[in-house]
Design a protein around this motif. Sequence first.
Motif, short mmCIF file in Angstrom:
data_model
loop_
_atom_site.label_atom_id
_atom_site.label_comp_id
_atom_site.label_asym_id
_atom_site.label_seq_id
_atom_site.Cartn_x
_atom_site.Cartn_y
_atom_site.Cartn_z
N CYS A 1 0.81 -1.23 0.00
CA CYS A 1 0.00 0.00 0.00
C CYS A 1 0.84 1.27 0.00
CB CYS A 1 -0.93 0.01 1.21
SG CYS A 1 -0.06 0.16 2.79
N LEU A 2 0.16 2.38 -0.37
CA LEU A 2 0.66 3.74 -0.20
C LEU A 2 0.14 4.25 1.14
CD1 LEU A 2 1.80 6.55 -1.14
CD2 LEU A 2 -0.43 6.93 -2.20
N VAL A 3 1.02 4.87 1.94
CA VAL A 3 0.66 5.33 3.29
C VAL A 3 0.88 6.84 3.38
CG1 VAL A 3 1.13 5.10 5.76
CG2 VAL A 3 1.36 3.12 4.26
N ARG A 4 -0.08 7.52 4.02
CA ARG A 4 0.12 8.92 4.37
C ARG A 4 -0.07 9.07 5.87
NH1 ARG A 4 -2.00 13.74 5.81
NH2 ARG A 4 -1.26 15.61 4.75
N THR A 5 0.98 9.52 6.55
CA THR A 5 0.91 9.77 7.99
C THR A 5 1.66 11.05 8.30
OG1 THR A 5 2.88 8.40 8.34
CG2 THR A 5 0.73 7.35 8.67
N VAL A 6 1.03 11.96 9.01
CA VAL A 6 1.63 13.22 9.45
C VAL A 6 2.29 13.95 8.28
CG1 VAL A 6 2.97 14.28 11.30
CG2 VAL A 6 2.19 11.94 11.56
N PHE B 1 4.57 10.73 2.96
CA PHE B 1 4.10 9.62 2.13
C PHE B 1 5.18 8.54 2.07
CE2 PHE B 1 1.64 13.21 0.65
CZ PHE B 1 0.37 12.67 0.47
N SER B 2 4.74 7.28 2.08
CA SER B 2 5.66 6.16 1.95
C SER B 2 4.90 4.96 1.40
CB SER B 2 6.29 5.81 3.31
OG SER B 2 5.29 5.41 4.23
N PHE B 3 5.66 3.96 0.96
CA PHE B 3 5.07 2.71 0.50
C PHE B 3 5.47 1.62 1.48
CE2 PHE B 3 4.86 5.26 -3.27
CZ PHE B 3 3.64 4.89 -3.82
N ARG B 4 4.51 0.75 1.80
CA ARG B 4 4.72 -0.18 2.91
C ARG B 4 4.34 -1.61 2.53
NH1 ARG B 4 5.75 1.57 7.93
NH2 ARG B 4 5.49 0.16 9.70
N HIS B 5 5.23 -2.55 2.94
CA HIS B 5 4.97 -3.98 2.77
C HIS B 5 5.84 -4.71 3.79
CE1 HIS B 5 4.44 -7.92 1.03
NE2 HIS B 5 5.74 -8.03 0.77
N LEU B 6 5.25 -5.72 4.44
CA LEU B 6 5.97 -6.48 5.48
C LEU B 6 6.51 -5.56 6.58
CD1 LEU B 6 8.06 -9.28 3.71
CD2 LEU B 6 6.46 -9.53 5.60
N ASN B 7 5.75 -4.50 6.87
CA ASN B 7 6.10 -3.52 7.91
C ASN B 7 7.40 -2.78 7.58
OD1 ASN B 7 5.22 -2.25 10.23
ND2 ASN B 7 6.46 -3.50 11.58
N HIS B 8 7.79 -2.80 6.31
CA HIS B 8 8.99 -2.08 5.86
C HIS B 8 8.56 -0.91 4.99
CE1 HIS B 8 12.99 -1.24 4.45
NE2 HIS B 8 12.60 -1.39 3.18
N SER B 9 9.07 0.28 5.31
CA SER B 9 8.64 1.50 4.61
C SER B 9 9.71 1.98 3.63
CB SER B 9 8.35 2.62 5.61
OG SER B 9 7.20 2.32 6.37
N ILE B 10 9.24 2.49 2.50
CA ILE B 10 10.09 3.16 1.53
C ILE B 10 9.57 4.59 1.39
CG2 ILE B 10 10.90 3.21 -0.86
CD1 ILE B 10 10.44 0.19 -0.95
N GLY B 11 10.35 5.56 1.87
CA GLY B 11 9.90 6.94 1.89
C GLY B 11 9.72 7.51 0.49
#
Length: 527
Positions: free
Chosen positions: A440-445, A448-458
């Motif tokens: 998924c694409l994540v937006r927090t605070v 933006f980052s992309f997340r899979h297996l609890n690993h984020s790519i900013g």
Amino acid sequence: MASPVVEAALKCSVCWEIYKDPVTLLCGHNFCQNCIKKTWDHQEERESSCPECMHRYKNRPELKTNTRLRDIAEEIQAEEQKSGISCTYCVDTPTPAVRSCLKCESSFCDKHLKVHSKSPEHVLTQPTSDWQNRECSLHNQTLEYYCVEDSSCICKSCMTEIKHRGHTIQTLSQASMEKKDKYKLILMKLINQKKEMEKRIHGLKKHEGKLQEKADGITEWVASLFRTFRRQIEDLERRVLAEISKELISSSGLINQLEKKYEELSKKIHHIEELRSIPDPLAVIRELDRGDFCDNDEEGDNEDGAEDDEHIHGAGDLDNILISLNICKELSDIVSNAMKYLSVAEDSDVCLDDSSAAANVEVSGDLKVATGVEFLETKQQTLQTFESNQVLSSTAFDRGRHYWEVDIMGSNNFRIGMCYATIDRKGRSSVIGNTGDSWCLVRTVGKFSFRHLNHSIGLHNESSIRRLGIYLDYEAGRLSFYELCDPSHHLHTFTTAFTQPLHAVFRVGSGVQVKIRNERIFADRKK
């Protein structure tokens, strides 16, 4: 005299003097022959190594003289001997000095250098007459020691002063050796960094080669597509212009026909007027018996004239309406056919599964909009219902290529992506991006980052993403995200081997609304 840069390049990295009998190792580095031999004799390792790059040799290599470097070094030494520094002890006949002793503050020729003290405190350097910088400014004595705490060179008298009492004092030789050891560690670190940089450069060049090869293929493919599109558009232009020319030719032909009839009528009128002027009645009657001078079907002439008038007056409407409609239709067909050549899937009809929506997610009646709201007490909970603010799509994808777009409204947190239907419905493992069955694409605070297996790519994007395009190629194992702006651009691609059917999934914070679009963004731009 040689420049400082040239002189530094001609100095051995062991003794820091201009090379004497320089030899070259297999790694390419040069040393004085005696320096490298002494270094290897003192090495504890079984394998001899280069003092500069630390390259190890299982067997001590044969030392070969670097004749070119030796000649250059001897030339530099000869120039320095001609610089005016003479042996201190050759009073009667000045002789060029080959070395200077820092302790004695004297210079020596080859003859006097042989009888000079060989003790360690007598440090020999290149011939010099600059002794002032080697004396203490307070006591005018030779600087022989180094104060570690004050990081300064001192003389014997300085050691007795209060400000240096209790401090760690070293001889200049000891301090120099420690500093050289530090330089050795720094050198090893820099060499390792250099090797890593070489690997990276090699990898990037290799990648650049593959990228160039791929770019060449894509360039030719794109050029071929646009040649086809241009040919189709040019054909359309020719057909439209031909239709216009055809109408003009038809109109011109009709005018020519009418003009011929007009001339014939004029001749008949003129002839009849001549007959009317004949005074002999018998001649007039006989002339009429020989033929008719006008058409009997007058009504037919009127009808033909009406049709001609309609044809002429209808030409103006054809330019404004019919031609425009035909062009639009033909262009639409060209665009539709172009989609078959492009690696873009047809729009997929994605709908939300209301039964999976959490109690704080409201799903619209058309199953296209998910909104983060307060807790809905009327929401019926099932085993498929998420515990917190998420909702799945009822549409599942287990093959082929698919594409859909979403609008994002609201500035709070959200997650948009895909997951397997087997994703947990409760707990931390139910949050998309935290486990291996969701992407998924994540937006927090505001980040933006992309997340899979609890690993984020900013994602280096501080702006707010408002429209998102999602492309899935199931067999290729590619899930790509695109920001639909002006111009649109690629955000990130997940690459993996999908093993189960995939569902679109949305996680919406309070006040966030995600809308699945029914048509692509470029369809809006055409309007």
